[in-house]
Each structure stands twice: as C-alpha cells, then as structure tokens.
Design an enzyme around this catalytic site. Structure first.
Site, mmCIF file in Angstrom:
data_model
loop_
_atom_site.group_PDB
_atom_site.id
_atom_site.type_symbol
_atom_site.label_atom_id
_atom_site.label_comp_id
_atom_site.label_asym_id
_atom_site.label_seq_id
_atom_site.Cartn_x
_atom_site.Cartn_y
_atom_site.Cartn_z
ATOM 1 C CG HIS A 156 -2.199 0.800 1.160
ATOM 2 N ND1 HIS A 156 -1.917 2.174 1.242
ATOM 3 C CD2 HIS A 156 -3.268 0.871 0.670
ATOM 4 C CE1 HIS A 156 -3.177 2.729 0.952
ATOM 5 N NE2 HIS A 156 -3.930 1.722 0.588
ATOM 6 C CG ASP A 198 -8.429 -4.912 -2.305
ATOM 7 O OD1 ASP A 198 -9.332 -4.492 -1.911
ATOM 8 O OD2 ASP A 198 -7.960 -4.278 -3.172
#
Ligand code: ACO
Length: 388
Positions: A265, A319
């Site tokens: 991320h 996710d």
C-alpha cells in the site's frame, strides 16, 4: 517554471505530493491507524452502521437520532430505480464486467436529475441520498439480469445491507451475515486521496454533476492495482492451492517480480488496520457458516510474506481478506469491486462536497519530452512507422 525546477518537483504517481486540504480521513501509515473525521476505524466498525458512517463522512459529525432516522428513511425511499435504468442494464452484454455496468448506470442517473444546483445544500442532500440508495439496487439488478432473471424490488422492511444481500441472492440474509456485510461497508467507505477519490475530486473540480463524479471514480476503482485487486486475491489463493505451497509461490513470484495481490500500500508500512478487522470478520463468518479452505492458504501466505516482504514494509491491505468474507456471503467474485463501490461512494461524495466548498479546478503541469518544433511533411515523403 523552468524544466530543472519541474524535474525537482516531479513525483511519479504524485507520491507524497499534497493536492488538497481535507478534514475527512486521516491515515497514519507507520503505526497502522485510520480515522474517519477523528473516529478510529475500529470503533466505527464495532459500533456504527454504514449509513451512520456515510452521514459522518459527508456532513462531518455523527448524526443525531432524528438526523439518522430521516437519512435512513430517505435512502429507503429512493432505493428503487427507474424502469429506464433497468431496461438499459438489460441491453448490456451479460458477459460484460459488472463494474462497467455500474459505471454506465451511475452516469445515467445524471440524465434524470438536473445538475444546475450543486451549490445548494438540498441538492447535495438529495444527490447523496439517491446515489447511496440506488447504487446497490443497480449492482443487484445487473447480477440478476445477466443470469436471465428480472431484478427484484428492494424490501422496505429490510435495513440497507440486509436489503442489498436480499436483492442479490433473493433470500433474506441471516442477521449476522447482514451485520458483517454492513461492517465491511464501513471499512471500505473512505481512504483519503486514493486513485478513485482523486479521480472523483478532479471531476468534481470542473463543477459537473455528482453522478459524473461517481461514474469517473467507479471507472478508476475498477483497475487491478486498486479496487480490482480483491478479485485477483482469490484467484491467487486458488493457484497456491495448499497452505504448504505458500512459501514456494512467494519465492517464485518475487523472483519473477510478480506482485502479490492484496499486499502493499502506498500509505501503509505495516498491516492495513482494515485487513486486521476483515480477518476477524472472516473468522466470525467461518465459525458460524463453515470454513473456507482458502483461509488457511491466506494465513500461511501472510506468515511467509512477513519475512520476505515485511522488511520492505509490504503487508496485507484491505483487499486481502475481503474476498474470503464476500465469498462466504454468497457474493460472486466479479461483484467484489462493485460492492467496494457501494461503500466507497460515501467517501467519494464526502470529497465531492468538500471540493465544492473550496474549489479550484485541477490543472497540473507536465514535463514535455516530445519533439521540438518541426516542419510538416507531405504524405509521400514520410517513412516512419508507429506501434499501432
Ligand atoms: N507484491 C510484491 N512486491 C510489491 C508489492 C506486492 N504486492 N507491492 C509493492 N511491491 C514492491 C515493488 O515491487 C517495488 O519493489 P522494488 O522497489 O524492488 O522495485 C516496491 O515494493 C514499491 O512498489 P510500488 O509498486 O512502486 O509501490 P506503490 O506504492 O506504487 O504501489 C500498490 C502500491 C499499487 C498498492 C502495490 O503495492 C501493488 O501493486 N499491490 C498489489 C495490488 C493490490 O493489492 N492493490 C490493492 C491496493 S489497496 C486498494 O487500492 C483498495
């Protein structure tokens, strides 16, 4: 600005470049903390509902009882979509991706509602209500239509999340399943200036209507490096097949410079706090409704990755575990990203409203790398080829 100064300022992907002031969401990526309007995500996921969280994000404060009752009632009243939208969805190919159907149907709402009053609080309220209310209906409608069935109408006696699961699966969901789904929506509702929200703000800055704002954000969310990653996570877990295959899979993928989906991320250097909550939700789902063998593969992959990718600050993102929860809820894989959009519309609308409050159209610059000024060549004198 000189080319030299531009080169110094240039950050590919705008990494670390502030593009706005915002009071909506704060991410502490070093310590793994996320707050919406100052409230920790853990507290909201434990105590709030999606609609209450959406209200908080968009209007800045938790609603009073009366405000929440009114908002919920308005959303419930606007859940139905025009037969024209349903007919449009019926014209789309059943093999098309539901994100494309959602992007088109979200944009189509702009045809029904005037764009002339975006500076009026009542217009903003009504647009928020319509988008939050109708997007789940359109997602569920396309799902039934592509199976060759007629969409079913929303049920007024069911709350927001329970109603969506009902419209999708044609069965009233177990209350625990509905609550877990609602908590998933809270977790995905907002995450500052990610790609789709930036896209929403750029579109908003032109003073176009909120339906165009949301449609552009849906298109951006669809990509595999953003919202689309949750679909790919399950495919990757199935490819690994067994927990004891996780280490070899990682070594092979890393040596081929293949990205591990659901990991990494731009903002976090530790495990995404939403991934930790989603992992707990997955465990709650499996304890109640039976296990999913892929969960063992996922936890083995996370453990093996901690030594291989952890030193680079690459950990599971939002996710990674969401797909396992959604699969258990009976949500088809290619609806994972549309479900993300159902939730993230709250954040996009909060940014739309904030952008309107202090608007300046986005118009960044570039560093030109093309040909210098040159003379036009007649057709018969050209010999160049291009990559078509
Ligand atoms: N697997 C393996 N290596 C990774 C991963 C990953 N998932 N993510 C980053 N890296 C490595 C890169 O290979 C690169 O290594 P290098 O410096 O040796 O070349 C380094 O970490 C930096 O990677 P970037 O791609 O430049 O990082 P960036 O901040 O641009 O990307 C992103 C962030 C796009 C999320 C990336 O981590 C990724 O592609 N992850 C997989 C897709 C995914 O899960 N997306 C969902 C993100 S959450 C969301 O959008 C809702």
């Amino acid at each position: 600005m000189s080319k030299e100064t531009s080169e110094i300022l240039f950050r590919p992907g705008l990494e670390g470049v502030p593009v706005t002031h915002s009071a909506i969401c704060d991410i502490d990526g070093l310590n793994g903390n996320l707050t919406y309007r100052g409230y920790p995500i853990e507290e909201l996921a434990a105590h709030s509902t999606f609609l209450e969280t959406a209200y908080l994000l968009i209007w800045g404060e938790l609603p009073t009882q009366d405000q929440l009752r009114e908002f919920e009632a308005q959303v419930q009243m606007h859940r139905r979509v025009s037969f024209r939208v349903r007919d449009m969805l019926k014209c789309f190919p059943a093999t098309g991706h539901p994100m494309d159907a959602l992007q088109a149907s979200a944009a189509s709402l702009g045809l029904f509602y005037s764009r002339r009053a975006i500076d009026k609080p009542q217009y903003i309220y009504d647009a928020v209500v319509r988008l939050i209310a109708k997007i789940p209906t359109m997602v569920a409608a396309f799902q039934l239509i592509r199976k060759g069935q007629d969409p079913i109408q929303p049920r007024d006696d069911l709350a927001y999340s329970a109603n969506f699961l009902y419209m999708l699966t044609e069965r009233e969901p177990d209350p625990l399943a509905a609550r877990i789904f609602d908590r998933c929506l809270i977790l995905h509702a907002e995450h500052s200036l990610n790609a789709s929200t930036f896209s929403a703000r750029v579109t908003a800055s032109t003073l176009t209507d909120p339906y165009a704002v949301v449609a552009s954000a849906v298109g951006t969310l669809a990509g595999p490096l953003h919202g689309g990653a949750n679909e790919d996570v399950l495919a990757m877990l199935e490819e690994i097949e067994k927990a004891d295959g996780a280490g070899d899979f990682l070594d092979n993928a890393i040596s081929k410079k293949r990205k591990i989906m659901g990991f990494g991320h731009r903002e976090y250097r530790v495990k995404d706090p939403r991934a930790s909550i989603l992992q707990c939700l997955a465990e709650e789902m499996f304890a109640r409704f039976g296990k999913d063998d892929m969960y063992e593969v996922a936890t083995a992959l996370e453990e093996e990755a901690s030594t291989r990718l952890g030193p680079k600050g690459i950990y599971p993102n939002v996710d990674f575990y969401s797909g396992l929860v959604y699969r258990k809820l009976g949500i088809p894989r290619d609806l994972f990203t549309p479900v993300f959009a159902i939730s993230r519309v709250a954040g996009w609308l909060a940014h739309w409203k904030e952008q309107l409050g202090a608007n300046r159209i986005f118009r960044p610059s570039q560093i030109y790398t093309g040909a210098q000024k040159r003379a036009w060549l007649p057709l018969e004198e050209r010999s160049n080829s291009i990559d078509a």
